[in-house]
Design an enzyme around this catalytic site. Structure first.
Site, PDB file in Angstrom:
ATOM      1  N   GLY A   1     -25.659 -23.473 124.826  1.00 32.26           N
ATOM      2  CA  GLY A   1     -24.212 -23.384 124.310  1.00 32.26           C
ATOM      3  C   GLY A   1     -23.682 -21.986 123.705  1.00 32.26           C
ATOM      4  O   GLY A   1     -24.639 -21.455 123.026  1.00 32.26           O
TER       5      GLY A   1
ATOM      6  N   GLY B   1     -20.928 -23.352 117.805  1.00 37.51           N
ATOM      7  CA  GLY B   1     -22.237 -23.722 117.487  1.00 37.51           C
ATOM      8  C   GLY B   1     -23.307 -22.384 117.756  1.00 37.51           C
ATOM      9  O   GLY B   1     -23.836 -21.933 117.034  1.00 37.51           O
TER      10      GLY B   1
ATOM     11  N   SER C   1     -25.479 -20.526 128.528  1.00 39.51           N
ATOM     12  CA  SER C   1     -24.260 -21.131 128.380  1.00 39.51           C
ATOM     13  C   SER C   1     -24.067 -21.266 129.835  1.00 39.51           C
ATOM     14  O   SER C   1     -23.901 -20.524 130.657  1.00 39.51           O
ATOM     15  CB  SER C   1     -23.367 -20.255 127.776  1.00 39.51           C
ATOM     16  OG  SER C   1     -22.144 -20.967 127.732  1.00 39.51           O
ATOM     17  N   ALA C   2     -23.235 -22.602 130.137  1.00 42.43           N
ATOM     18  CA  ALA C   2     -22.602 -22.893 131.403  1.00 42.43           C
ATOM     19  C   ALA C   2     -21.348 -22.131 131.591  1.00 42.43           C
ATOM     20  O   ALA C   2     -20.845 -21.521 132.759  1.00 42.43           O
ATOM     21  CB  ALA C   2     -22.436 -24.183 131.652  1.00 42.43           C
TER      22      ALA C   2
ATOM     23  N   CYS D   1     -11.873 -36.774 118.241  1.00 42.03           N
ATOM     24  CA  CYS D   1     -10.931 -35.112 117.940  1.00 42.03           C
ATOM     25  C   CYS D   1      -9.541 -35.653 117.953  1.00 42.03           C
ATOM     26  O   CYS D   1      -8.802 -35.394 119.022  1.00 42.03           O
ATOM     27  CB  CYS D   1     -11.558 -34.429 118.970  1.00 42.03           C
ATOM     28  SG  CYS D   1     -11.034 -32.767 118.838  1.00 42.03           S
TER      29      CYS D   1
ATOM     30  N   GLY E   1     -14.492 -27.203 114.469  1.00 42.70           N
ATOM     31  CA  GLY E   1     -15.050 -25.797 114.403  1.00 42.70           C
ATOM     32  C   GLY E   1     -15.480 -25.239 113.291  1.00 42.70           C
ATOM     33  O   GLY E   1     -16.594 -24.621 113.159  1.00 42.70           O
TER      34      GLY E   1
ATOM     35  N   CYS F   1      -8.300 -27.424 107.831  1.00 37.22           N
ATOM     36  CA  CYS F   1      -7.724 -27.331 109.493  1.00 37.22           C
ATOM     37  C   CYS F   1      -6.235 -26.911 109.358  1.00 37.22           C
ATOM     38  O   CYS F   1      -5.622 -27.320 108.244  1.00 37.22           O
ATOM     39  CB  CYS F   1      -7.677 -28.713 110.018  1.00 37.22           C
ATOM     40  SG  CYS F   1      -8.807 -28.935 111.161  1.00 37.22           S
TER      41      CYS F   1
ATOM     42  N   LYS G   1      -2.188 -19.690 111.267  1.00 41.88           N
ATOM     43  CA  LYS G   1      -2.918 -20.387 112.478  1.00 41.88           C
ATOM     44  C   LYS G   1      -2.820 -19.236 113.586  1.00 41.88           C
ATOM     45  O   LYS G   1      -4.248 -19.041 114.105  1.00 41.88           O
ATOM     46  CB  LYS G   1      -2.375 -21.411 112.832  1.00 41.88           C
ATOM     47  CG  LYS G   1      -3.118 -22.232 113.811  1.00 41.88           C
ATOM     48  CD  LYS G   1      -2.641 -23.785 114.250  1.00 41.88           C
ATOM     49  CE  LYS G   1      -3.471 -24.466 115.361  1.00 41.88           C
ATOM     50  NZ  LYS G   1      -4.766 -25.113 115.159  1.00 41.88           N
TER      51      LYS G   1
END
Ligand code: FAD
Length: 401
Positions: A7, A11, A34-35, A159, A311, A343, A378
């Site tokens: 990944g 993370g 990672s893909a 989420c 996140g 957040c 943000k």
């Protein structure tokens, strides 16, 4: 010693950088698989859906920054994990590890809501880059000939923030075009009250969101279970049918296939149980961070709402896991702490800033504030975070996470 990280997002990348800082490269090899070859700032996907950003704007290639820190990068999809043999498999090779970090995020369980699609049904979502791009195309077409729309979250979603962000941003876009009268909006959520967000709410969020939706003439239904999406409607478990020409619904999440299929690794949903150090409860050389971790809901609700893994929380998990992997190697003390969350929710013309510490009630801090300044913050943060991770400078000043 060889640590393999699967990944390359919040993370995996944070664990990789932290471990490289903590362990000497001569005796300790780190490989990140990672893909996806890029780090993509996933929290900006609602902006991709609205068309104010593209995926290129919110991403960078992983290879250069990783290689410059002496971290090997392999672009590949891990097809299976063998925790008994300490091996991961990609279509091209088998990779042996001494320590494995799983940071594979989620699979959108879109099949939970018939018609959700987004590629094989009329509904839309924005939980991944391709889904956000698909929703953007549909949104652009919808704006040419708007009609009633439903935005919401499916039962078991975790989420929930992006549904609110899309709701407010879509309303803002319609208002600017003077199209609100042609596109009545309905918000449908499994949460017992607006702003529960799977964490039991923040401060006075319930009263605030109720008044914000009412000010905008947006109808809302809480403790509601979306069952079906068709080309012109959204149906709920109590038999209600809501007319909708544009339906965007956040699905429940599941673990990715390689994790879900690995014997003894995950729970039935494909999320992975860990101890307080983010170490697997059975396999002591496997650590797990981010959305891949199994964390229970904060409370029972009439319609299931799951616990979010943001996140910010993922970054904290990554830091704890990296410190504990280094502690295993160096023979030092393991550490941990309760997760907090911070957040900023884009609301179109302003933003709401939410803090909860710890995330799970009861809390020492549970705070909500709002205003244009948070929208500016943000936008700044999204750029800052990309810059910071591209440089590999994964430590932030105290006033940003
Ligand atoms: C639309 C949206 C908005 C959000 N907004 C916010 C916000 O405002 N604030 C906030 O704090 N959080 C937000 N979040 C949550 C945040 O994005 C996640 O917490 C974070 O992305 C989780 O990071 P992760 O590393 O666990 O997983 P992901 O970001 O899902 O990354 C998973 C990684 O694993 C790779 N991978 C997966 N399977 C394999 C495999 N088999 N083989 C190889 N590689 C694999 C992927 O390519 C990817 O690199 C939002 C999430 C979404 C979807």
């Amino acid at each position: 010693m060889h640590t393999v990280i699967i990944g390359g997002s919040f993370g995996g990348l944070n664990v990789a950088y932290d471990l490289r800082r903590l362990l000497p490269h001569k005796s300790h090899k780190i490989t990140l698989i990672s893909a996806e070859p890029r780090f993509i700032f996933i929290p900006s996907l609602p902006w991709v859906t609205m068309g104010s950003k593209t995926i290129d704007d919110i991403s960078f290639e992983l290879k250069g920054p990783l290689n410059s820190k002496r971290i090997e990068f392999i672009e590949a999809t891990v097809t299976s994990i063998d925790p008994e043999k300490n091996q991961v498999h990609t279509p091209a090779e088998t990779i042996d590890y001494d320590c494995l970090v799983i940071a594979t995020g989620h699979r959108s369980a879109n099949e939970a809501v018939p018609g959700l699609g987004p590629f094989d049904g009329p509904g839309h979502s924005l939980m991944s880059p391709p889904e956000a791009e698909e929703a953007h195309e549909a949104w652009t077409t919808f704006l040419e000939n708007p009609g009633p729309m439903v935005i919401g979250c499916a039962p078991g979603a975790s989420c929930l923030g992006p549904a609110y962000e899309f709701l407010f941003e879509a309303h803002h876009a319609l208002k600017k075009r003077k199209l609100c009268h042609k596109a009545p909006m309905t918000f449908i959520t499994p949460e017992p009250f607006l702003g529960h967000f799977g964490v039991g709410g923040f401060g006075k969020i319930r009263q605030y969101l109720e008044s914000e939706l009412e000010d905008r003439d947006i109808r809302y239904h809480t403790s509601a279970a979306i069952t079906t999406i068709t080309g012109n409607s959204v149906e709920t478990a109590d038999g209600s049918v809501f007319e909708s020409r544009f339906s965007l619904v956040i699905p429940p999440l599941a673990g990715v296939t390689a994790v879900a299929e690995a014997p003894g690794l995950g729970n039935p949903k494909g999320f992975i149980p860990v101890d307080e150090h983010y170490r697997h409860t059975t396999f002591s050389n496997i650590y797990v961070v981010g959305v891949a971790v199994a964390l229970p809901p904060v409370e029972d609700t009439p319609v299931p709402v799951n616990f979010p893994k943001t996140g910010h929380m993922t970054e904290q998990m990554a830091r704890i896991a990296a410190n504990n992997i280094a502690a295993d190697v160096l023979g030092t003390q393991k550490t941990t702490h309760e997760l907090s969350v911070e957040c900023i929710m884009d609301m179109g013309n302003e933003a709401a800033h939410m803090v909860a510490d710890p995330v799970r009630p009861p809390r020492n801090v549970s705070r909500l504030s709002h205003g244009k300044r948070w929208l500016i913050a943000k936008r700044f943060f999204a750029r800052y975070y990309l810059w910071k991770l591209r440089l590999g400078a994964n430590k932030s000043p105290k006033w940003v996470w």
